[in-house]
Design a protein around this motif. Structure first.
Motif, PDB file in Angstrom:
ATOM      1  N   GLY A 101     -34.384 -68.078  -2.042  1.00  0.00           N
ATOM      2  CA  GLY A 101     -35.104 -68.113  -3.311  1.00  0.00           C
ATOM      3  C   GLY A 101     -36.402 -68.898  -3.227  1.00  0.00           C
ATOM      4  O   GLY A 101     -36.550 -69.798  -2.396  1.00  0.00           O
ATOM      5  N   ALA A 102     -37.345 -68.575  -4.076  1.00  0.00           N
ATOM      6  CA  ALA A 102     -38.641 -69.257  -4.114  1.00  0.00           C
ATOM      7  C   ALA A 102     -39.334 -68.917  -5.423  1.00  0.00           C
ATOM      8  O   ALA A 102     -38.986 -67.935  -6.090  1.00  0.00           O
ATOM      9  N   ASP A 103     -40.330 -69.726  -5.812  1.00  0.00           N
ATOM     10  CA  ASP A 103     -41.159 -69.388  -6.970  1.00  0.00           C
ATOM     11  C   ASP A 103     -42.545 -70.003  -6.810  1.00  0.00           C
ATOM     12  O   ASP A 103     -42.706 -71.086  -6.251  1.00  0.00           O
ATOM     13  N   THR A 104     -43.550 -69.285  -7.264  1.00  0.00           N
ATOM     14  CA  THR A 104     -44.934 -69.735  -7.208  1.00  0.00           C
ATOM     15  C   THR A 104     -45.756 -68.883  -8.157  1.00  0.00           C
ATOM     16  O   THR A 104     -45.201 -68.026  -8.864  1.00  0.00           O
ATOM     17  N   TYR A 105     -47.071 -69.119  -8.191  1.00  0.00           N
ATOM     18  CA  TYR A 105     -47.958 -68.240  -8.945  1.00  0.00           C
ATOM     19  C   TYR A 105     -49.311 -68.191  -8.251  1.00  0.00           C
ATOM     20  O   TYR A 105     -49.644 -69.042  -7.399  1.00  0.00           O
ATOM     21  N   PHE A 108     -50.177 -72.899  -4.917  1.00  0.00           N
ATOM     22  CA  PHE A 108     -49.510 -73.349  -6.143  1.00  0.00           C
ATOM     23  C   PHE A 108     -47.998 -73.497  -5.975  1.00  0.00           C
ATOM     24  O   PHE A 108     -47.281 -73.671  -6.961  1.00  0.00           O
ATOM     25  N   GLY A 109     -47.495 -73.384  -4.743  1.00  0.00           N
ATOM     26  CA  GLY A 109     -46.075 -73.601  -4.513  1.00  0.00           C
ATOM     27  C   GLY A 109     -45.714 -75.066  -4.620  1.00  0.00           C
ATOM     28  O   GLY A 109     -46.578 -75.949  -4.624  1.00  0.00           O
ATOM     29  N   LYS A 110     -44.431 -75.347  -4.755  1.00  0.00           N
ATOM     30  CA  LYS A 110     -43.915 -76.709  -4.819  1.00  0.00           C
ATOM     31  C   LYS A 110     -44.433 -77.476  -6.040  1.00  0.00           C
ATOM     32  O   LYS A 110     -44.456 -78.710  -6.035  1.00  0.00           O
ATOM     33  N   GLN A 111     -44.843 -76.763  -7.076  1.00  0.00           N
ATOM     34  CA  GLN A 111     -45.248 -77.410  -8.314  1.00  0.00           C
ATOM     35  C   GLN A 111     -44.126 -77.278  -9.339  1.00  0.00           C
ATOM     36  O   GLN A 111     -43.274 -76.383  -9.233  1.00  0.00           O
ATOM     37  N   PRO A 112     -44.107 -78.144 -10.366  1.00  0.00           N
ATOM     38  CA  PRO A 112     -42.988 -78.100 -11.327  1.00  0.00           C
ATOM     39  C   PRO A 112     -43.017 -76.912 -12.278  1.00  0.00           C
ATOM     40  O   PRO A 112     -42.076 -76.729 -13.048  1.00  0.00           O
ATOM     41  N   LEU A 121     -39.787 -59.975   0.740  1.00  0.00           N
ATOM     42  CA  LEU A 121     -38.709 -60.791   1.303  1.00  0.00           C
ATOM     43  C   LEU A 121     -39.215 -62.008   2.056  1.00  0.00           C
ATOM     44  O   LEU A 121     -38.452 -62.949   2.296  1.00  0.00           O
ATOM     45  N   ASP A 122     -40.502 -62.005   2.474  1.00  0.00           N
ATOM     46  CA  ASP A 122     -40.940 -63.052   3.401  1.00  0.00           C
ATOM     47  C   ASP A 122     -42.182 -63.820   2.968  1.00  0.00           C
ATOM     48  O   ASP A 122     -42.782 -64.523   3.774  1.00  0.00           O
ATOM     49  N   TRP A 123     -42.619 -63.690   1.740  1.00  0.00           N
ATOM     50  CA  TRP A 123     -43.742 -64.520   1.300  1.00  0.00           C
ATOM     51  C   TRP A 123     -43.296 -65.976   1.180  1.00  0.00           C
ATOM     52  O   TRP A 123     -42.113 -66.272   0.990  1.00  0.00           O
ATOM     53  N   SER A 124     -44.240 -66.891   1.281  1.00  0.00           N
ATOM     54  CA  SER A 124     -43.922 -68.322   1.268  1.00  0.00           C
ATOM     55  C   SER A 124     -44.624 -69.014   0.110  1.00  0.00           C
ATOM     56  O   SER A 124     -45.682 -68.573  -0.359  1.00  0.00           O
ATOM     57  N   GLU A 125     -44.021 -70.101  -0.336  1.00  0.00           N
ATOM     58  CA  GLU A 125     -44.647 -70.914  -1.379  1.00  0.00           C
ATOM     59  C   GLU A 125     -45.828 -71.699  -0.816  1.00  0.00           C
ATOM     60  O   GLU A 125     -46.851 -71.875  -1.483  1.00  0.00           O
ATOM     61  N   ARG A 143     -51.668 -66.154  -2.218  1.00  0.00           N
ATOM     62  CA  ARG A 143     -52.822 -66.447  -3.055  1.00  0.00           C
ATOM     63  C   ARG A 143     -53.282 -65.109  -3.615  1.00  0.00           C
ATOM     64  O   ARG A 143     -52.901 -64.046  -3.114  1.00  0.00           O
ATOM     65  N   PHE A 144     -54.097 -65.132  -4.649  1.00  0.00           N
ATOM     66  CA  PHE A 144     -54.393 -63.907  -5.379  1.00  0.00           C
ATOM     67  C   PHE A 144     -54.961 -62.816  -4.477  1.00  0.00           C
ATOM     68  O   PHE A 144     -54.549 -61.656  -4.544  1.00  0.00           O
ATOM     69  N   ALA A 145     -55.906 -63.161  -3.619  1.00  0.00           N
ATOM     70  CA  ALA A 145     -56.606 -62.158  -2.816  1.00  0.00           C
ATOM     71  C   ALA A 145     -55.683 -61.400  -1.882  1.00  0.00           C
ATOM     72  O   ALA A 145     -55.931 -60.224  -1.566  1.00  0.00           O
ATOM     73  N   ASN A 146     -54.607 -62.066  -1.396  1.00  0.00           N
ATOM     74  CA  ASN A 146     -53.702 -61.365  -0.467  1.00  0.00           C
ATOM     75  C   ASN A 146     -52.354 -61.038  -1.106  1.00  0.00           C
ATOM     76  O   ASN A 146     -51.376 -60.779  -0.410  1.00  0.00           O
ATOM     77  N   SER A 147     -52.318 -61.055  -2.460  1.00  0.00           N
ATOM     78  CA  SER A 147     -51.073 -60.749  -3.161  1.00  0.00           C
ATOM     79  C   SER A 147     -51.008 -59.257  -3.458  1.00  0.00           C
ATOM     80  O   SER A 147     -52.026 -58.568  -3.423  1.00  0.00           O
TER      81      SER A 147
END
Length: 707
Positions: A507-511, A520-524, A607-611, A618-622
């Protein structure tokens, strides 16, 4: 808040200042005890929806609805004056003209509500405001307008139900009600204005319900007030007693029809007064007069009833020719009957009978329709449909508005439900009636909303049939739609569900934010935001990854493959909690699934993106750099964070859809969901992330099918 204006069972009303728009408002705040109840919170939201849907001079205006620290509130126009209940308690009495004026204004407001498909269900003096100094009537408190039946609340001892003394018989029988239930309650109010008491009253609720169902009220002429007989003109008495009929079919069909009858009663009373001059004479002055008593003079007295302790003489002819005294009487008595004091009072002329409305003559009217929202309606929620009524008349001869211009009702829309293999039955929605003036003009289309609650419907597929009918029920046109009553996973308990969060397994989450290369990973928080106002161009999109292999497998899964296990997903729900400093109001989030066959510009997949670190999004490579094309649409998530009422509430926001279930079933066990904001908002929508806390982290709840 400036001062307390009043309080009731569910909350308090304050005089308050709107600091943004610099206006004084009435602030209705729910008690903390009731604010903890989901049903009570839902009621105040439904009240707001009902009030906001009705724009009329005789309905109180709603400015805002929201929550602060979990407590719901309504901000409404601040009215000068008092409720009708307060005026009655102060001892004020209302003459027939005032009763008619109040009833007409209430009916106008009800007509506007009924035209929007809304039944008030709690018309009583406490909910009718008399403005000062204009005497304009405003209908208050739409809290029961879309709630369940009042008698259900009485059985539970719930304080949010209608007042027993004003319940209609169909409410007391726990039956589906229509607009005529409001007319019954209005009849009770009119009766009380005339007699000083409601027609049927008991010391306890069970006896009150029995009285409403089984006892006939005394007529107003049989009642006494302060020891004296109640004095009400006969036409007004007949109208009020018709409103109090036990069966809805014996009352007026619509508020519009009632207003027409009320206008006729007012004219009859006025003409009766004009037909004779009421002269107040002290009893001693009459004793010496030889006044002839007869049926005609009695009729005149009845038509103009009013006052006590004095004698009323109805004298025909011009006022200047009227003399009081024995000699004058002998002078007048030999005149023709039409000039005689005993001449009958002329009845108000009855309108010319309108022709019967025939279905064959309504062929110019066409009905089409569609479901407003998702055709899957959670049980207990409102099913809403939008219909279009079109007038295709090519001439006045074929225009029903012209042909039946004198008719009270020209057409109606009746709603039916039908399950497979069963006969159709009436839906819990009252028929929508149309007078000539309510029909669209030739070449025009009128939009009509039909809505009903799904409380008592089975969780199955339904055909909903809308029939355009003549007043007698003959079919003119029809249109059919479908909807399904589904389990309510939006607000019900998630019994039998297992939850996995973005902290578990892979599991992971970011924006990502357009124009930014920041990690923006590892932010609350994770953020979804879109704003283009004032020349800005803000776009932030959130990504949530869940590892479904971390769920407890279903019973009997054994050594089944992951795909076989995932196929056994029955229902699912995305769970989110709102973070501090998020948009303090309502918003919509579009939910998409990131499919396996869609990779980013650098080859990263769902399945393999990282925070953080190598491969961080990041937006440009999303996958959303060029829009949402290729993403799997799963539906729209709606929320209302007014007053930050959702802040830090664990799993306070849910998203449920069949598309989400299907997306999970077709996955490999690890899925990425993408959240983007629908429309522009000045403030970002911020959800707590896995790095804030375990209980506030995004979650995915799953329930497995059972054999």
């Amino acid at each position: 808040m400036i001062e307390l204006l009043g309080q009731g069972g569910m909350g308090h009303v304050y005089r308050a200042q709107d600091t943004r728009l610099q206006r004084t408002v009435a602030l209705k705040v729910m008690n903390e005890r009731f604010a903890k109840s989901p049903n009570s919170r839902k009621r105040i939201v439904e009240e707001a929806r009902s009030m906001a849907a009705v724009h009329h001079d005789n309905v109180a205006t709603l400015f805002e609805v929201g929550q602060r620290n979990g407590t719901p509130f309504l901000a409404m126009e601040l009215l000068q004056g008092a409720t009708l209940e307060q005026l009655l308690r102060s001892g004020r009495r209302f003459n027939p003209d005032e009763v008619i004026s109040i009833a007409d204004q209430v009916a106008l407001g009800l007509e506007a509500a009924h035209d929007r498909g809304i039944i008030h269900r709690d018309i009583k003096p406490a909910n009718l405001w008399i403005q000062s100094p204009t005497e304009r009537v405003k209908i208050l408190d739409f809290g029961l307008a879309v709630a369940g039946s009042a008698v259900q609340g009485l059985a539970r001892g719930d304080s949010v139900v209608g007042t027993p003394g004003y319940l209609s018989p169909e409410q007391a029988r726990n039956e589906t009600v229509d607009e005529r239930t409001d007319l019954y309650s209005l009849g009770v109010v009119m009766y009380e204005l005339c007699a000083g008491k409601v027609p049927l009253l008991a010391s306890n609720t069970p006896t009150q319900l029995v009285n409403i169902l089984c006892r006939e009220p005394l007529t107003l002429s049989q009642q006494k007030r302060s020891g004296e007989p109640v004095d009400v003109p006969e036409p007004l008495e007949r109208l009020i007693m018709r409103l109090l009929s036990k069966e809805p079919g014996q009352r007026y069909e619509t508020a519009g029809h009632f207003r027409k009858a009320l206008s006729s009663v007012s004219e009859q009373i006025h003409e009766s007064k004009q037909a004779g001059l009421a002269i107040e004479v002290e009893p001693d002055a009459v004793n010496g007069s030889s006044v002839q008593e007869g049926s005609n003079s009695n009729a005149a007295k009845k038509a103009t009833r009013g006052g006590s302790g004095k004698v009323l003489l109805a004298v025909g002819g011009l006022a200047a020719a009227v003399l009081i005294g024995g000699g004058a009487w002998w002078t007048l008595r030999d005149r023709p009957a039409e000039d005689s004091p005993a001449a009958p009072v002329r009845e108000a002329s009855s309108p010319e009978a309108s022709p019967a409305v025939l279905a064959a003559q309504l062929g110019a009217l066409q009905l089409t329709g569609k479901v407003i929202a998702d055709p899957e309606i959670p049980v207990g929620e409102m099913a809403r449909f939008r219909l279009q009524l079109t007038n295709q008349a090519e001439s006045s001869e074929t225009d029903p508005r012209v042909r039946y211009s004198q008719a009270g009702q020209v057409a109606r829309i009746t709603t039916y439900l039908q399950q497979e293999g069963q006969l159709k039955r009436k839906a819990p929605a009252f028929p929508r009636s149309f007078s000539p003036r309510q029909l669209p003009a030739p070449g025009e289309t009128q939009s009509i909303e039909i809505q009903f609650l799904t409380n008592n419907l089975a969780q199955e597929q339904f055909d909903v049939i809308f029939e355009l009918q003549s007043p007698a029920g003959a079919l003119v046109d029809s249109t059919t739609s479908q909807f399904e009553v589904a389990e309510n996973l939006q607000s019900g308990d998630l019994l039998g569900f297992d939850t996995v969060r973005t902290r578990a397994g892979k599991g992971a989450d970011t924006y990502v934010r357009e124009g930014s290369t920041e990690d923006f990973g590892k932010q609350p928080v994770v953020v979804a935001h879109r704003d283009g106002a004032n020349g800005s161009n803000v776009l932030a999109i959130a990504f949530l990854r869940f590892d479904l292999t971390q769920l407890n497998p279903p019973a009997g899964a054994g050594s089944d493959s992951a795909s076989s296990v995932l196929e056994r997903i029955e229902r699912s729900a995305l769970l989110l909690s709102m973070a501090p400093e998020s948009h303090p109001g309502a918003g919509r989030i579009l939910v998409h699934g990131w499919p396996l066959d869609l990779s980013t510009s650098n080859g990263t997949g769902p399945l393999d993106w990282s925070e953080t670190g190598d491969g961080f999004l990041r937006f440009a490579n999303s996958p959303v750099a060029n829009g949402m094309d290729g993403m799997v649409p799963l539906g729209e998530l709606k929320f209302d964070n007014s007053g930050e009422g959702l802040k830090d509430r664990p799993d306070g926001i849910r998203f449920v859809s069949k598309a989400l279930d299907d997306f999970l079933r077709s996955s490999t066990g690890v899925v990425t969901l993408v959240l983007s904001q629908e429309g522009w908002l000045g403030d970002p929508t911020r959800f707590n992330s896995r790095d804030r806390s375990l209980e506030l982290a995004p979650g995915l709840a799953v329930r497995w099918k059972t054999d």
